[in-house]
Design a protein around this motif. Sequence first.
Motif, PDB file in Angstrom:
ATOM      1  N   VAL A 243       0.964  -0.789  -0.430  1.00 53.31           N
ATOM      2  CA  VAL A 243       0.330  -0.448   0.300  1.00 53.31           C
ATOM      3  C   VAL A 243       1.039   1.712   0.334  1.00 53.31           C
ATOM      4  O   VAL A 243       2.042   1.211   0.542  1.00 53.31           O
TER       5      VAL A 243
ATOM      6  N   ASP B  80      -2.831   5.280   2.304  1.00 50.99           N
ATOM      7  CA  ASP B  80      -3.930   3.918   2.327  1.00 50.99           C
ATOM      8  C   ASP B  80      -3.924   2.824   3.142  1.00 50.99           C
ATOM      9  O   ASP B  80      -3.424   2.806   3.890  1.00 50.99           O
TER      10      ASP B  80
ATOM     11  N   CYS C 183      -5.121  -0.609   4.735  1.00 54.90           N
ATOM     12  CA  CYS C 183      -4.706  -1.732   4.297  1.00 54.90           C
ATOM     13  C   CYS C 183      -6.121  -2.862   4.993  1.00 54.90           C
ATOM     14  O   CYS C 183      -7.107  -2.312   5.340  1.00 54.90           O
TER      15      CYS C 183
ATOM     16  N   CYS D  73       0.331  -6.132   4.959  1.00 54.63           N
ATOM     17  CA  CYS D  73       0.366  -5.025   4.427  1.00 54.63           C
ATOM     18  C   CYS D  73       2.371  -4.382   4.064  1.00 54.63           C
ATOM     19  O   CYS D  73       2.387  -4.377   5.569  1.00 54.63           O
TER      20      CYS D  73
ATOM     21  N   ARG E  59       4.177  -1.426   3.466  1.00 53.06           N
ATOM     22  CA  ARG E  59       4.034   0.265   3.081  1.00 53.06           C
ATOM     23  C   ARG E  59       5.433   1.580   2.367  1.00 53.06           C
ATOM     24  O   ARG E  59       6.252   0.864   2.681  1.00 53.06           O
TER      25      ARG E  59
END
Length: 161
Positions: A32, A36, A38, A49, A51
């Motif tokens: 991500v 945004d 997860c 996720c 990042r």
Amino acid sequence: MMRLLVPAILLALVPLGAAHAQERERINQIVVYGDDPCPPSTGDEIVVCARKSENERFRIPENLRGNPTDPARDSWVNRAERLEYVGRSGIGSCTPTGSGGASGCFNQLMRQAREELAVGDGTNWTQLVEAARQERLGQIDEQAERIEAQIKAEEEAKAPQ
């Protein structure tokens, strides 16, 4: 007697449910960007996720940028190491010729794996998956504690006073 038996049965079933859930779990690894969210884990799926910053969203991943086969990008250390293995055969060489030629295949695979890890994007998926697993197991423990508290409350309400 019944009051002691019900919590014991529940406590015995919780590890079985956790082990069964671990066997059938699916792991979805997502990258991500920016702020945004997860996506949440659902059912038998664990969502993990990694990042990245917002400015990486529409870029080609770092390990794919540029021409990887460009001779100018190759360091002299790698060139010298390749020269070391030119014409090598026999024990420890991972070739079909000579006695013990296949014995070096594992070393060659490990060397290639280390090189691939060095070029990777630095995301430790194993660690992220383990953290998501521990979070999920914590939720199972919390759910078991709530059920046990509910059963105890029902037993206390039914017990003659």
